[in-house]
Design a protein around this motif. Structure first.
Motif, PDB file in Angstrom:
ATOM      1  N   GLU A   1      29.758 -25.483  16.979  1.00  0.00           N
ATOM      2  CA  GLU A   1      28.399 -26.005  17.152  1.00  0.00           C
ATOM      3  C   GLU A   1      28.431 -27.336  17.896  1.00  0.00           C
ATOM      4  O   GLU A   1      27.633 -27.562  18.820  1.00  0.00           O
ATOM      5  N   GLU A   2      29.342 -28.217  17.506  1.00  0.00           N
ATOM      6  CA  GLU A   2      29.466 -29.517  18.177  1.00  0.00           C
ATOM      7  C   GLU A   2      29.873 -29.342  19.643  1.00  0.00           C
ATOM      8  O   GLU A   2      29.333 -30.000  20.528  1.00  0.00           O
ATOM      9  N   LEU A   3      30.827 -28.459  19.878  1.00  0.00           N
ATOM     10  CA  LEU A   3      31.290 -28.210  21.236  1.00  0.00           C
ATOM     11  C   LEU A   3      30.162 -27.637  22.086  1.00  0.00           C
ATOM     12  O   LEU A   3      29.936 -28.091  23.212  1.00  0.00           O
ATOM     13  N   ALA A   4      29.441 -26.670  21.552  1.00  0.00           N
ATOM     14  CA  ALA A   4      28.336 -26.067  22.288  1.00  0.00           C
ATOM     15  C   ALA A   4      27.268 -27.115  22.607  1.00  0.00           C
ATOM     16  O   ALA A   4      26.766 -27.170  23.741  1.00  0.00           O
ATOM     17  N   GLY A   5      26.938 -27.939  21.635  1.00  0.00           N
ATOM     18  CA  GLY A   5      25.941 -28.982  21.873  1.00  0.00           C
ATOM     19  C   GLY A   5      26.360 -29.918  22.983  1.00  0.00           C
ATOM     20  O   GLY A   5      25.560 -30.275  23.857  1.00  0.00           O
ATOM     21  N   SER A   6      27.610 -30.300  22.961  1.00  0.00           N
ATOM     22  CA  SER A   6      28.137 -31.191  23.990  1.00  0.00           C
ATOM     23  C   SER A   6      28.089 -30.532  25.364  1.00  0.00           C
ATOM     24  O   SER A   6      27.675 -31.150  26.351  1.00  0.00           O
ATOM     25  N   LEU A   7      28.491 -29.281  25.437  1.00  0.00           N
ATOM     26  CA  LEU A   7      28.495 -28.578  26.721  1.00  0.00           C
ATOM     27  C   LEU A   7      27.076 -28.339  27.221  1.00  0.00           C
ATOM     28  O   LEU A   7      26.817 -28.434  28.425  1.00  0.00           O
ATOM     29  N   GLU A   8      26.154 -28.052  26.314  1.00  0.00           N
ATOM     30  CA  GLU A   8      24.764 -27.827  26.717  1.00  0.00           C
ATOM     31  C   GLU A   8      24.096 -29.112  27.209  1.00  0.00           C
ATOM     32  O   GLU A   8      23.211 -29.066  28.051  1.00  0.00           O
ATOM     33  N   ARG A   9      24.516 -30.230  26.702  1.00  0.00           N
ATOM     34  CA  ARG A   9      23.978 -31.513  27.162  1.00  0.00           C
ATOM     35  C   ARG A   9      24.626 -31.954  28.473  1.00  0.00           C
ATOM     36  O   ARG A   9      24.280 -32.995  29.024  1.00  0.00           O
ATOM     37  N   GLY A  10      25.596 -31.187  28.927  1.00  0.00           N
ATOM     38  CA  GLY A  10      26.268 -31.531  30.177  1.00  0.00           C
ATOM     39  C   GLY A  10      27.312 -32.603  30.003  1.00  0.00           C
ATOM     40  O   GLY A  10      27.564 -33.376  30.917  1.00  0.00           O
ATOM     41  N   GLY A  11      27.928 -32.616  28.840  1.00  0.00           N
ATOM     42  CA  GLY A  11      28.902 -33.643  28.520  1.00  0.00           C
ATOM     43  C   GLY A  11      30.270 -33.448  29.145  1.00  0.00           C
ATOM     44  O   GLY A  11      31.167 -34.238  28.894  1.00  0.00           O
ATOM     45  N   ALA A  12      30.451 -32.418  29.955  1.00  0.00           N
ATOM     46  CA  ALA A  12      31.767 -32.194  30.563  1.00  0.00           C
ATOM     47  C   ALA A  12      31.592 -31.411  31.860  1.00  0.00           C
ATOM     48  O   ALA A  12      30.732 -30.551  31.956  1.00  0.00           O
ATOM     49  N   ASP A  13      32.449 -31.717  32.839  1.00  0.00           N
ATOM     50  CA  ASP A  13      32.409 -30.938  34.073  1.00  0.00           C
ATOM     51  C   ASP A  13      33.073 -29.587  33.821  1.00  0.00           C
ATOM     52  O   ASP A  13      33.567 -29.323  32.726  1.00  0.00           O
ATOM     53  N   GLY A  14      33.114 -28.742  34.817  1.00  0.00           N
ATOM     54  CA  GLY A  14      33.642 -27.388  34.666  1.00  0.00           C
ATOM     55  C   GLY A  14      35.052 -27.320  34.117  1.00  0.00           C
ATOM     56  O   GLY A  14      35.321 -26.595  33.166  1.00  0.00           O
ATOM     57  N   SER A  15      35.967 -28.093  34.674  1.00  0.00           N
ATOM     58  CA  SER A  15      37.355 -28.027  34.224  1.00  0.00           C
ATOM     59  C   SER A  15      37.522 -28.648  32.843  1.00  0.00           C
ATOM     60  O   SER A  15      38.293 -28.142  32.020  1.00  0.00           O
ATOM     61  N   ALA A  16      36.787 -29.713  32.556  1.00  0.00           N
ATOM     62  CA  ALA A  16      36.876 -30.334  31.231  1.00  0.00           C
ATOM     63  C   ALA A  16      36.280 -29.411  30.175  1.00  0.00           C
ATOM     64  O   ALA A  16      36.824 -29.276  29.077  1.00  0.00           O
ATOM     65  N   ALA A  17      35.176 -28.757  30.511  1.00  0.00           N
ATOM     66  CA  ALA A  17      34.550 -27.822  29.575  1.00  0.00           C
ATOM     67  C   ALA A  17      35.493 -26.655  29.295  1.00  0.00           C
ATOM     68  O   ALA A  17      35.664 -26.241  28.139  1.00  0.00           O
TER      69      ALA A  17
END
Length: 76
Positions: A19-35
């Protein structure tokens, strides 16, 4: 701590982490390679927990499927 309690705790931790990871990725907290790397790490941690018998493989798959259904970004 009993084995059952340990497994249940690990299941809750995995669900919370996804859930935390998804929230972070949905907020745009990481570029493609970091995600992609963060998803790889979560997957590797899941596999390790299964190897250590802290988590049942079927239950882990169900947790990932549920999280992915709610947050398609986890399927990337």
């Amino acid at each position: 701590m009993t084995e059952r309690a340990r497994r249940e705790r690990t299941e809750r931790l995995l669900a919370c982490r996804l859930e935390e990871l998804a929230g972070s990725l949905e907020r745009g907290g990481a570029d493609g390679s970091a995600a992609e790397r963060r998803l790889e790490l979560a997957s590797a941690a899941t596999h390790r927990a299964i190897e250590l018998r802290l988590l049942d493989g079927r239950r882990a798959a169900a947790i990932w499927a549920d999280a992915t259904r709610r947050h398609p970004v986890l399927a990337a």
